[in-house]
Design a protein around this motif. Structure first.
Motif, PDB file in Angstrom:
ATOM      1  N   PRO A 155      -6.163   4.794   4.868  1.00 42.55           N
ATOM      2  CA  PRO A 155      -6.236   5.599   6.089  1.00 42.55           C
ATOM      3  C   PRO A 155      -7.511   6.442   6.192  1.00 42.55           C
ATOM      4  O   PRO A 155      -8.084   6.545   7.281  1.00 42.55           O
ATOM      5  N   ALA A 156      -7.956   7.018   5.086  1.00 39.63           N
ATOM      6  CA  ALA A 156      -9.158   7.859   5.130  1.00 39.63           C
ATOM      7  C   ALA A 156     -10.386   7.027   5.481  1.00 39.63           C
ATOM      8  O   ALA A 156     -11.214   7.438   6.307  1.00 39.63           O
ATOM      9  N   ARG A 157     -10.508   5.861   4.880  1.00 42.92           N
ATOM     10  CA  ARG A 157     -11.665   5.000   5.160  1.00 42.92           C
ATOM     11  C   ARG A 157     -11.625   4.507   6.604  1.00 42.92           C
ATOM     12  O   ARG A 157     -12.647   4.511   7.293  1.00 42.92           O
ATOM     13  N   GLU A 158     -10.452   4.084   7.070  1.00 42.04           N
ATOM     14  CA  GLU A 158     -10.349   3.604   8.449  1.00 42.04           C
ATOM     15  C   GLU A 158     -10.590   4.731   9.449  1.00 42.04           C
ATOM     16  O   GLU A 158     -11.164   4.498  10.518  1.00 42.04           O
ATOM     17  N   ALA A 159     -10.175   5.941   9.107  1.00 45.20           N
ATOM     18  CA  ALA A 159     -10.453   7.085   9.980  1.00 45.20           C
ATOM     19  C   ALA A 159     -11.957   7.287  10.107  1.00 45.20           C
ATOM     20  O   ALA A 159     -12.477   7.538  11.205  1.00 45.20           O
ATOM     21  N   THR A 160     -12.674   7.160   8.992  1.00 47.40           N
ATOM     22  CA  THR A 160     -14.135   7.289   9.016  1.00 47.40           C
ATOM     23  C   THR A 160     -14.755   6.225   9.912  1.00 47.40           C
ATOM     24  O   THR A 160     -15.634   6.515  10.744  1.00 47.40           O
ATOM     25  N   VAL A 161     -14.283   4.994   9.781  1.00 51.51           N
ATOM     26  CA  VAL A 161     -14.810   3.888  10.602  1.00 51.51           C
ATOM     27  C   VAL A 161     -14.527   4.136  12.083  1.00 51.51           C
ATOM     28  O   VAL A 161     -15.417   4.004  12.937  1.00 51.51           O
ATOM     29  N   LEU A 162     -13.299   4.509  12.398  1.00 56.52           N
ATOM     30  CA  LEU A 162     -12.924   4.710  13.804  1.00 56.52           C
ATOM     31  C   LEU A 162     -13.671   5.884  14.435  1.00 56.52           C
ATOM     32  O   LEU A 162     -14.097   5.810  15.602  1.00 56.52           O
ATOM     33  N   LEU A 163     -13.858   6.950  13.681  1.00 58.95           N
ATOM     34  CA  LEU A 163     -14.589   8.096  14.223  1.00 58.95           C
ATOM     35  C   LEU A 163     -16.072   7.774  14.400  1.00 58.95           C
ATOM     36  O   LEU A 163     -16.695   8.209  15.376  1.00 58.95           O
ATOM     37  N   ALA A 164     -16.635   6.992  13.473  1.00 66.23           N
ATOM     38  CA  ALA A 164     -18.025   6.563  13.640  1.00 66.23           C
ATOM     39  C   ALA A 164     -18.156   5.666  14.867  1.00 66.23           C
ATOM     40  O   ALA A 164     -19.117   5.788  15.644  1.00 66.23           O
ATOM     41  N   LEU A 165     -17.187   4.787  15.071  1.00 69.38           N
ATOM     42  CA  LEU A 165     -17.186   3.926  16.243  1.00 69.38           C
ATOM     43  C   LEU A 165     -17.103   4.764  17.518  1.00 69.38           C
ATOM     44  O   LEU A 165     -17.872   4.554  18.467  1.00 69.38           O
ATOM     45  N   ALA A 166     -16.185   5.719  17.547  1.00 66.18           N
ATOM     46  CA  ALA A 166     -16.034   6.571  18.735  1.00 66.18           C
ATOM     47  C   ALA A 166     -17.316   7.344  19.010  1.00 66.18           C
ATOM     48  O   ALA A 166     -17.738   7.470  20.173  1.00 66.18           O
ATOM     49  N   GLY A 167     -17.964   7.849  17.968  1.00 67.37           N
ATOM     50  CA  GLY A 167     -19.223   8.568  18.150  1.00 67.37           C
ATOM     51  C   GLY A 167     -20.312   7.672  18.723  1.00 67.37           C
ATOM     52  O   GLY A 167     -21.053   8.068  19.630  1.00 67.37           O
ATOM     53  N   LEU A 175     -25.772   7.387  27.314  1.00 70.91           N
ATOM     54  CA  LEU A 175     -27.084   6.796  27.582  1.00 70.91           C
ATOM     55  C   LEU A 175     -27.045   5.745  28.687  1.00 70.91           C
ATOM     56  O   LEU A 175     -28.084   5.287  29.149  1.00 70.91           O
ATOM     57  N   GLY A 176     -25.845   5.338  29.088  1.00 69.35           N
ATOM     58  CA  GLY A 176     -25.715   4.341  30.132  1.00 69.35           C
ATOM     59  C   GLY A 176     -25.753   2.914  29.622  1.00 69.35           C
ATOM     60  O   GLY A 176     -25.843   1.972  30.407  1.00 69.35           O
ATOM     61  N   ASP A 177     -25.682   2.730  28.312  1.00 70.76           N
ATOM     62  CA  ASP A 177     -25.657   1.381  27.740  1.00 70.76           C
ATOM     63  C   ASP A 177     -24.274   0.751  27.843  1.00 70.76           C
ATOM     64  O   ASP A 177     -24.135  -0.458  27.709  1.00 70.76           O
ATOM     65  N   ALA A 178     -23.264   1.562  28.033  1.00 71.49           N
ATOM     66  CA  ALA A 178     -21.885   1.074  28.169  1.00 71.49           C
ATOM     67  C   ALA A 178     -21.195   1.940  29.208  1.00 71.49           C
ATOM     68  O   ALA A 178     -21.610   3.072  29.461  1.00 71.49           O
ATOM     69  N   ASP A 179     -20.140   1.399  29.789  1.00 75.43           N
ATOM     70  CA  ASP A 179     -19.332   2.210  30.697  1.00 75.43           C
ATOM     71  C   ASP A 179     -18.012   2.540  29.996  1.00 75.43           C
ATOM     72  O   ASP A 179     -17.736   2.048  28.898  1.00 75.43           O
ATOM     73  N   GLY A 180     -17.216   3.354  30.637  1.00 64.66           N
ATOM     74  CA  GLY A 180     -15.957   3.776  30.019  1.00 64.66           C
ATOM     75  C   GLY A 180     -15.035   2.623  29.711  1.00 64.66           C
ATOM     76  O   GLY A 180     -14.436   2.565  28.632  1.00 64.66           O
ATOM     77  N   ALA A 181     -14.917   1.683  30.639  1.00 63.71           N
ATOM     78  CA  ALA A 181     -14.020   0.538  30.424  1.00 63.71           C
ATOM     79  C   ALA A 181     -14.497  -0.295  29.233  1.00 63.71           C
ATOM     80  O   ALA A 181     -13.683  -0.740  28.420  1.00 63.71           O
ATOM     81  N   GLY A 182     -15.800  -0.501  29.132  1.00 64.48           N
ATOM     82  CA  GLY A 182     -16.335  -1.266  28.009  1.00 64.48           C
ATOM     83  C   GLY A 182     -16.108  -0.556  26.683  1.00 64.48           C
ATOM     84  O   GLY A 182     -15.765  -1.183  25.681  1.00 64.48           O
ATOM     85  N   ALA A 183     -16.291   0.762  26.677  1.00 61.41           N
ATOM     86  CA  ALA A 183     -16.072   1.534  25.452  1.00 61.41           C
ATOM     87  C   ALA A 183     -14.610   1.452  25.024  1.00 61.41           C
ATOM     88  O   ALA A 183     -14.310   1.268  23.836  1.00 61.41           O
ATOM     89  N   LEU A 184     -13.692   1.579  25.983  1.00 63.77           N
ATOM     90  CA  LEU A 184     -12.267   1.481  25.659  1.00 63.77           C
ATOM     91  C   LEU A 184     -11.916   0.086  25.156  1.00 63.77           C
ATOM     92  O   LEU A 184     -11.099  -0.052  24.236  1.00 63.77           O
ATOM     93  N   ALA A 185     -12.530  -0.947  25.716  1.00 65.51           N
ATOM     94  CA  ALA A 185     -12.259  -2.319  25.263  1.00 65.51           C
ATOM     95  C   ALA A 185     -12.693  -2.499  23.812  1.00 65.51           C
ATOM     96  O   ALA A 185     -11.978  -3.125  23.015  1.00 65.51           O
ATOM     97  N   VAL A 186     -13.847  -1.952  23.444  1.00 68.64           N
ATOM     98  CA  VAL A 186     -14.317  -2.051  22.055  1.00 68.64           C
ATOM     99  C   VAL A 186     -13.377  -1.277  21.132  1.00 68.64           C
ATOM    100  O   VAL A 186     -13.004  -1.755  20.056  1.00 68.64           O
ATOM    101  N   LEU A 187     -12.986  -0.085  21.539  1.00 70.37           N
ATOM    102  CA  LEU A 187     -12.059   0.713  20.735  1.00 70.37           C
ATOM    103  C   LEU A 187     -10.737  -0.027  20.542  1.00 70.37           C
ATOM    104  O   LEU A 187     -10.218  -0.119  19.420  1.00 70.37           O
ATOM    105  N   ASP A 188     -10.191  -0.591  21.612  1.00 71.26           N
ATOM    106  CA  ASP A 188      -8.935  -1.331  21.511  1.00 71.26           C
ATOM    107  C   ASP A 188      -9.089  -2.579  20.630  1.00 71.26           C
ATOM    108  O   ASP A 188      -8.164  -2.930  19.894  1.00 71.26           O
ATOM    109  N   HIS A 189     -10.239  -3.223  20.709  1.00 72.97           N
ATOM    110  CA  HIS A 189     -10.499  -4.387  19.853  1.00 72.97           C
ATOM    111  C   HIS A 189     -10.419  -3.980  18.379  1.00 72.97           C
ATOM    112  O   HIS A 189      -9.765  -4.658  17.574  1.00 72.97           O
TER     113      HIS A 189
END
Length: 196
Positions: A155-167, A175-189
């Motif tokens: 859990p600690a390692r995965e939390a680090t990965v997920l928080l780095a991904l969210a950041g 920066l406009g490289d992604a939109d909200g829907a795209g960011a949520l799709a990556v997070l859900d993936h």
């Protein structure tokens, strides 16, 4: 009869003016005079509540943390379905700049992060906040694993990965490289990859 002034509310309004200036122009543009102009009050009014620029910045940083915490708590409380993994998703989603308030908070938070690099006290405030978020994600991932929602994981390692991904996703959205829907799709993936 004299009007009763809510000093906490006034300080909050001034902090919000600082956020607007910092979000649009960066922290280097923040001065008592510039914040007063943005708030629509006199510089003397700002100085009545904050003796210095540093005092104003410290207060605004603390209020920003409370504001983000409030958004995280509200999203987690509204998580559907209510499950540990649903709460993880809600927490991570709350960290993404998906609406104007969250974008402002993210821009101002980025500006304060740069300031924290040269300010040990502010850096420790950031570290403490990061540890709290990491612990919250790791605890919910452990609960999801124990409930059979997730495969065996650290859990600690995965939390680090997920928080780095969210950041990283938050930065891409700002920066406009992604939109909200795209960011949520990556997070859900990524969350989907943790399931059995």
């Amino acid at each position: 009869m004299p009007r009763v002034v809510d000093h906490g509310q006034r300080r909050g309004e001034i902090a919000e003016a600082l956020w607007r200036v910092a979000a649009a122009e960066g922290l280097e543009a923040v001065s008592l005079a510039r914040v007063a102009e943005e708030a629509g009050v006199s510089k003397g009014r700002v100085q009545h509540y904050f003796a210095s620029r540093d005092e104003l910045l410290d207060f605004a940083a603390q209020q920003l943390r409370l504001r983000v915490d409030g958004r995280v708590r509200a999203r987690m409380a509204a998580a559907t379905p209510s499950s540990p993994l649903g709460e993880v998703r809600a927490l991570l989603t709350a960290l993404l700049p998906l609406d104007e308030d969250a974008r402002t908070d993210a821009r101002v938070g980025s500006a304060f992060l740069i300031r924290a690099l040269g300010d040990e006290r502010l850096r420790e405030i950031y570290r403490r906040g990061n540890r709290l978020v990491h612990t919250a994600v790791a605890e919910r991932l452990a609960a999801a694993r124990d409930a059979g929602e997730l495969t065996g994981l650290d859990p600690a390692r995965e939390a680090t990965v997920l928080l780095a991904l969210a950041g990283g996703l938050a930065e891409s959205v700002l920066l406009g490289d992604a939109d909200g829907a795209g960011a949520l799709a990556v997070l859900d993936h990524q969350l989907g990859r943790l399931r059995p």
